[in-house]
Enzyme design. Sequence first.
Site, PDB file in Angstrom:
ATOM      1  N   ARG A   1       0.848  -1.187   0.000  1.00 29.43           N
ATOM      2  CA  ARG A   1       0.000   0.000   0.000  1.00 29.43           C
ATOM      3  C   ARG A   1       0.888   1.242   0.000  1.00 29.43           C
ATOM      4  O   ARG A   1       1.704   1.420   0.900  1.00 29.43           O
ATOM      5  CB  ARG A   1      -0.878   0.024   1.244  1.00 29.43           C
ATOM      6  CG  ARG A   1      -1.955  -1.059   1.261  1.00 29.43           C
ATOM      7  CD  ARG A   1      -2.955  -0.775   2.358  1.00 29.43           C
ATOM      8  NE  ARG A   1      -3.858  -1.898   2.584  1.00 29.43           N
ATOM      9  CZ  ARG A   1      -4.957  -2.141   1.861  1.00 29.43           C
ATOM     10  NH1 ARG A   1      -5.264  -1.356   0.841  1.00 29.43           N
ATOM     11  NH2 ARG A   1      -5.729  -3.171   2.135  1.00 29.43           N
TER      12      ARG A   1
ATOM     13  N   ASN B   1      -9.615   1.307  -5.033  1.00 29.45           N
ATOM     14  CA  ASN B   1      -9.894   2.739  -5.115  1.00 29.45           C
ATOM     15  C   ASN B   1      -8.672   3.648  -4.994  1.00 29.45           C
ATOM     16  O   ASN B   1      -8.500   4.572  -5.781  1.00 29.45           O
ATOM     17  CB  ASN B   1     -10.899   3.122  -4.028  1.00 29.45           C
ATOM     18  CG  ASN B   1     -12.307   2.835  -4.488  1.00 29.45           C
ATOM     19  OD1 ASN B   1     -12.689   3.261  -5.570  1.00 29.45           O
ATOM     20  ND2 ASN B   1     -13.067   2.111  -3.700  1.00 29.45           N
TER      21      ASN B   1
ATOM     22  N   ILE C   1     -11.895  -7.253  -3.084  1.00 29.76           N
ATOM     23  CA  ILE C   1     -12.968  -8.078  -2.516  1.00 29.76           C
ATOM     24  C   ILE C   1     -14.137  -7.204  -2.064  1.00 29.76           C
ATOM     25  O   ILE C   1     -15.198  -7.698  -1.750  1.00 29.76           O
ATOM     26  CB  ILE C   1     -12.471  -8.942  -1.332  1.00 29.76           C
ATOM     27  CG1 ILE C   1     -12.008  -8.063  -0.166  1.00 29.76           C
ATOM     28  CG2 ILE C   1     -11.380  -9.893  -1.766  1.00 29.76           C
ATOM     29  CD1 ILE C   1     -11.831  -8.836   1.152  1.00 29.76           C
ATOM     30  N   ASP C   2     -13.911  -5.878  -2.016  1.00 28.46           N
ATOM     31  CA  ASP C   2     -14.951  -4.980  -1.464  1.00 28.46           C
ATOM     32  C   ASP C   2     -16.029  -4.630  -2.494  1.00 28.46           C
ATOM     33  O   ASP C   2     -17.108  -4.178  -2.114  1.00 28.46           O
ATOM     34  CB  ASP C   2     -14.313  -3.680  -0.960  1.00 28.46           C
ATOM     35  CG  ASP C   2     -13.212  -3.925   0.062  1.00 28.46           C
ATOM     36  OD1 ASP C   2     -13.206  -4.995   0.685  1.00 28.46           O
ATOM     37  OD2 ASP C   2     -12.350  -3.037   0.225  1.00 28.46           O
TER      38      ASP C   2
ATOM     39  N   ARG D   1      -9.416 -12.954   1.531  1.00 25.23           N
ATOM     40  CA  ARG D   1      -8.652 -12.522   0.347  1.00 25.23           C
ATOM     41  C   ARG D   1      -7.750 -13.623  -0.193  1.00 25.23           C
ATOM     42  O   ARG D   1      -7.030 -13.411  -1.174  1.00 25.23           O
ATOM     43  CB  ARG D   1      -7.780 -11.320   0.721  1.00 25.23           C
ATOM     44  CG  ARG D   1      -8.585 -10.082   0.842  1.00 25.23           C
ATOM     45  CD  ARG D   1      -7.826  -8.792   0.924  1.00 25.23           C
ATOM     46  NE  ARG D   1      -6.423  -8.791   1.162  1.00 25.23           N
ATOM     47  CZ  ARG D   1      -5.804  -7.838   1.879  1.00 25.23           C
ATOM     48  NH1 ARG D   1      -6.507  -6.870   2.434  1.00 25.23           N
ATOM     49  NH2 ARG D   1      -4.501  -7.838   2.012  1.00 25.23           N
TER      50      ARG D   1
HETATM   51  O1  F6P Z   1      -9.715  -3.518   0.487  1.00 24.62           O
HETATM   52  C1  F6P Z   1      -9.587  -4.860   0.767  1.00 24.62           C
HETATM   53  C2  F6P Z   1      -9.515  -5.083   2.252  1.00 24.62           C
HETATM   54  O2  F6P Z   1      -9.389  -6.461   2.499  1.00 24.62           O
HETATM   55  C3  F6P Z   1     -10.671  -4.490   3.059  1.00 24.62           C
HETATM   56  O3  F6P Z   1     -11.818  -5.284   2.981  1.00 24.62           O
HETATM   57  C4  F6P Z   1     -10.041  -4.375   4.425  1.00 24.62           C
HETATM   58  O4  F6P Z   1     -10.650  -3.361   5.168  1.00 24.62           O
HETATM   59  C5  F6P Z   1      -8.622  -4.031   4.113  1.00 24.62           C
HETATM   60  O5  F6P Z   1      -8.371  -4.453   2.788  1.00 24.62           O
HETATM   61  C6  F6P Z   1      -7.602  -4.657   5.042  1.00 24.62           C
HETATM   62  O6  F6P Z   1      -6.369  -4.134   4.727  1.00 24.62           O
HETATM   63  P1  F6P Z   1      -4.976  -4.714   5.204  1.00 24.62           P
HETATM   64  O7  F6P Z   1      -4.692  -5.940   4.406  1.00 24.62           O
HETATM   65  O8  F6P Z   1      -4.028  -3.622   4.901  1.00 24.62           O
HETATM   66  O9  F6P Z   1      -5.120  -5.046   6.650  1.00 24.62           O
END
Ligand code: F6P
Length: 357
Positions: free
Chosen positions: A74, A112, A135-136, A284
Amino acid sequence: MKRIGLLTSGGDCQALNATMRGVVKTLANNIDELEVYGFMNGYKGLIYGDYRLLTSQDFSGILTKGGTILGSSRVPFKTIRVPDDKGLDKVAEMKQNYHKLRLDCLVILGGNGTQKTAALLAEEGLNVIHLPKTIDNDIWGTDMTFGFYSAVNIATEAIDCIHTTAASHNRVFIVEIMGHKVGWLTLYAGIAGGADIILLPEIPYQIDKVVEAIDRRTKAGKGFTVIAVAEGAISAEDLKLSKKELKKKLEAKSYPSVAYELAEDIQNKSGTEVRITVPGHTQRGGAPCPYDRVLSTRLGAAAARLILNDEYGYMVGIVNNETKKVPLKDVAGKLKAISPDDQLIKEAKSLGISFGD
Ligand code: F6P
């Protein structure tokens, strides 16, 4: 001859590999010369010049493979214009690496946040195509994102498993489902898993209504209740608080997530024993479901067609079961949330599913 760059950015999901395969196979099948550079770990690879020249071998056997062969990370959009700790201008570095490799196009797979950076790069003059992963299912301009249905399968399985043990023990169970700020995943998995109560960010819940729904089931002789709650769900009471007040409340209670707050409130109001399950990142993981494999293959092939026509600056989505190019500038920064008037919500309510409202 085409020279393309590929990257996968943000939280991963199923079918990232299947999508890249769709792009590369279609290109390879339609032009004589193709060079594919894979940037490692999302935008980081593009910023710091961490890339590999990929061959057709790299795209063989990956249709069913979860995760991403390129890795992901990210790099929040809000930090993209902020120089890194060594003072590097991230946008300038990305542009330089793109031009150094003399790319015709950059194919960016992400959600997004990733899309906003993709739109920025397009504004900066790079040829960009975005493919909607998450997945959202919260990306504007496409009916479906790849990864969504695979995650629905996993979340549904979690609810299914909870159902049997909840029934044996006559317990109230909360299953907390991912989805960030929207409730698509919870709505679909909740309905598919036969949840009795579904709580979504788009419909702030009233705790009394949730307790009433549990009581109704008890009175009807159903000893157990399964609640599917979206990780972004919020009570109507919490919604009234300012951001600062809410933060203070959550810190004081140190709830790990909404399910814990909900469980405590239900226990306090009804004295009922409540258990929590959080499938978390399992949603995921693993192989993409057949629907996602087909969707990804279609989106990948459609992206390749754009590249063959030298058409850039688009997201490739699926609308009414047809792949569609959507200008990035029209969709970047928009969130696709559920309308409380959505037909699916009405249908679920007509069956007696409570949304806590
Ligand atoms: O955007 C996908 C997602 O799995 C969301 O559903 C969740 O809020 C977020 O990513 C979790 O992010 P991370 O993997 O950074 O904890």
